[in-house]
Write a protein that holds these residues in place. Structure first.
Motif, PDB file in Angstrom:
ATOM      1  N   ARG A 259       0.848  -1.197   0.000  1.00 27.88           N
ATOM      2  CA  ARG A 259       0.000   0.000   0.000  1.00 27.88           C
ATOM      3  C   ARG A 259       0.881   1.243   0.000  1.00 27.88           C
ATOM      4  O   ARG A 259       1.858   1.313   0.752  1.00 27.88           O
ATOM      5  CB  ARG A 259      -0.907  -0.015   1.233  1.00 27.88           C
ATOM      6  N   ARG A 270      -3.388   0.023  -3.673  1.00 27.38           N
ATOM      7  CA  ARG A 270      -3.061  -1.242  -3.021  1.00 27.38           C
ATOM      8  C   ARG A 270      -2.706  -2.258  -4.107  1.00 27.38           C
ATOM      9  O   ARG A 270      -3.384  -2.340  -5.137  1.00 27.38           O
ATOM     10  CB  ARG A 270      -4.248  -1.717  -2.183  1.00 27.38           C
ATOM     11  N   SER A 284      -8.214   3.260  -3.586  1.00 30.57           N
ATOM     12  CA  SER A 284      -8.757   3.187  -2.227  1.00 30.57           C
ATOM     13  C   SER A 284     -10.251   2.902  -2.207  1.00 30.57           C
ATOM     14  O   SER A 284     -10.798   2.541  -1.165  1.00 30.57           O
ATOM     15  CB  SER A 284      -8.473   4.494  -1.473  1.00 30.57           C
TER      16      SER A 284
END
Length: 534
Positions: A259, A270, A284
């Motif tokens: 991340r 991510r 996100s």
């Protein structure tokens, strides 16, 4: 005497534990090609042969060693193996990236020497020494002198070592720590023998000191593993700062969730990262940032706009089956690694209540296919490519049997068309069972080894329908629509040199291995070394 058999049992387990761990340690740096396994197996066998020879020479020295001296050698060798393992763990996180950059094939052999040679020579030398100890203790001059029982116990220990490592260590701790656990175990064997020898033992104090030093070194390095290796530190990559959010061991490779640092609005990215390769990335909000997920979905709808059922082979982050299910398609997914499902649910929004999930090998599942599907998406990778047994004619025959009338298979593959012969084998084998095929490939500047998508069917493919996906990220939109408008027929040029691969014969193995080696080198050169460390 039972203690000596226990020692040889445990040292035998250490031999195979180290071999298994070495394969997993090396995979992110050197891949899983034929050449890498050739290095692991050949170095292992050479080390064992030299160890057996060295142990025999120790036992038959002139003048012949006394019993107490033989026991001394036997007690010292596990500690020496432990020291060699600790030294390798100190070095390999920093040396292996350089070896991989130098030569993946020769570098893999050098890596095997570092990880395996001295520990395996030391532990295998214990077998003939134990035989000599029993001969001197019993005074027997006939028969095998107990050699059969010694090697039997050692070999059974090796079996136990594999099982304990695979099911007791790998799923729960890093390969770095697991290797140090082996070192600590060997050091404690020597320490125990020095403290409570079952037979007269020469030089007990030096053995105890050596074993204690090895145990202390292994314990300290285990304690400070993250600080020493930096594998959990924040790292710069692609202009951003990244950290390892989570790490999971499994029988199919180490999975890391990476991340990056959130911006002022709290947005971040991510990455699903496995053995040195990016499997998928999301923002996100859980929206996929990987081009291939949109390409697979778009191609499925382009050739089966009336799709009602779909099977996805390979879960990964679960983006593709999730998208299909969200559009009302009855979707099933097959994934062999239970860690993939856990990670997909925890970090990527995969909901098994909406997608029928089968934990199984794709080949086995297709052979007993419970129904036929309008679309089958094949997204199967391990290491640097698809495993050999999932690109044979027999696999494609089973796949064909699972397709409904007018059904299509959509493949996510990697192709380097500057070195097309490896890909030609895949295409030739596929066309032997699914003769109607078409290739789609995005236009990316200066990219060679890239995602390439193949649509295949037993029936003549219709003209692709217009597809609308209003959730494609802006950076992928133009590339996706341009790719969909430019299908490439599988012609003689693409098939040149291609040979049909079967379960019984794989004439493509060296071409495939060389392509994987080239791809792995590019991966190693692009990534921070800390990302590669498992």
């Amino acid at each position: 005497m039972p203690l000596l058999y226990t020692i040889i049992f445990i040292s035998g387990g250490a031999i195979l534990a180290l071999e298994l761990l070495a394969s997993r340690i090396m995979t992110p740096y050197f891949g899983v090609s034929l050449y890498i396994w050739t290095g692991i197996l050949s170095i292992t066998l050479v080390s064992l042969a030299l160890g057996y020879r060295a142990g025999g020479r120790f036992a038959n020295g002139k003048p012949a060693p006394a019993g107490a001296r033989l026991v001394q050698y036997y007690a010292l060798l596990p500690a020496l193996a432990a020291i060699a393992i600790v030294a390798a763990c100190l070095v390999y996180p920093y040396l292996f990236p350089a070896l991989a950059g130098w030569s993946l094939v020769l570098g893999a052999f050098a890596a095997c020497l570092l990880l395996l040679f001295l520990p395996l020579v030391a532990t295998s030398a214990m077998n003939p020494l134990l035989v000599a100890i029993f001969l001197q203790h019993s005074g027997r001059q006939a028969g095998d002198g107990g050699a059969g029982k010694v090697f039997f116990v050692s070999t059974i220990g090796s079996v136990a070592g594999v099982l304990i490592t695979a099911f007791g260590l790998i799923p729960y701790i890093s390969n770095f720590i697991a290797t140090l656990v082996v070192a600590l175990t060997l050091a404690l064997l020597s320490l125990y023998l020095a403290a409570a020898p079952p037979l007269p033992l020469a030089a007990r104090k030096p053995i105890a000191a050596t074993a204690a030093a090895a145990a202390l070194a292994a314990g300290l390095l285990m304690w400070q593993a993250d600080a020493y290796t930096g594998r959990m530190s924040e790292l710069n990559y692609g202009g951003d700062k990244w950290r390892v959010e989570a790490s999971y061991g499994s029988l199919f490779g180490t999975v890391k969730i990476l991340r990056n640092e959130a911006d002022r609005d709290g947005r971040f990215r991510r990455i699903y990262f496995q053995d040195g390769l990016v499997q998928n990335s999301v923002d996100s909000n859980g929206k996929s940032l990987s081009f291939y997920t949109y390409a697979l979905e778009a191609l499925a709808y382009a050739y089966r706009p009336d799709m009602r059922s779909a099977l996805v082979l390979g879960l990964g982050a679960g983006i593709v089956p999730t998208q299909l299910a969200a559009r009302g398609v009855k979707t099933a997914v097959v994934e062999i690694d239970p860690v993939s499902r856990r990670v997909a649910q925890q970090f990527f929004g995969f909901d098994p209540a909406r997608v029928a999930t089968h934990q199984a090998d794709a080949r086995t599942f297709l052979r007993r296919c419970p129904q036929r599907y309008d679309v089958i998406v094949i997204d199967l990778f391990h290491g640097d490519g698809t495993p050999d047994y999932l690109v044979t004619r027999e696999f494609f025959r089973d796949l064909r049997q699972c397709l409904a009338p007018r059904g299509v298979a959509v493949f996510n593959t990697f192709a380097d068309l500057e070195r097309p012969v490896s890909y030609a084998h895949f295409l030739a084998t596929l066309q032997a069972e699914l003769p109607h095929t078409v290739l789609y490939r995005p236009e990316w500047a200066n990219a060679v080894h890239i995602n390439s998508f193949v649509v295949a069917s037993t029936d003549a493919l219709p003209a692709p329908a217009r597809v609308t996906l209003d959730y494609v990220p802006e950076r992928h939109g133009d590339t996706l629509w341009a790719m969909l408008a430019s299908p490439r027929q599988i012609d003689r040029q693409l098939l040149a040199g291609g040979k049909i691969v079967t379960d019984a014969r794989n004439a493509a193995v060296h071409d495939t291995a060389m392509t994987q080696v080239i791809y792995r080198r590019a991966v190693v050169e692009a990534l921070p070394k800390e990302f590669l460390l498992n």
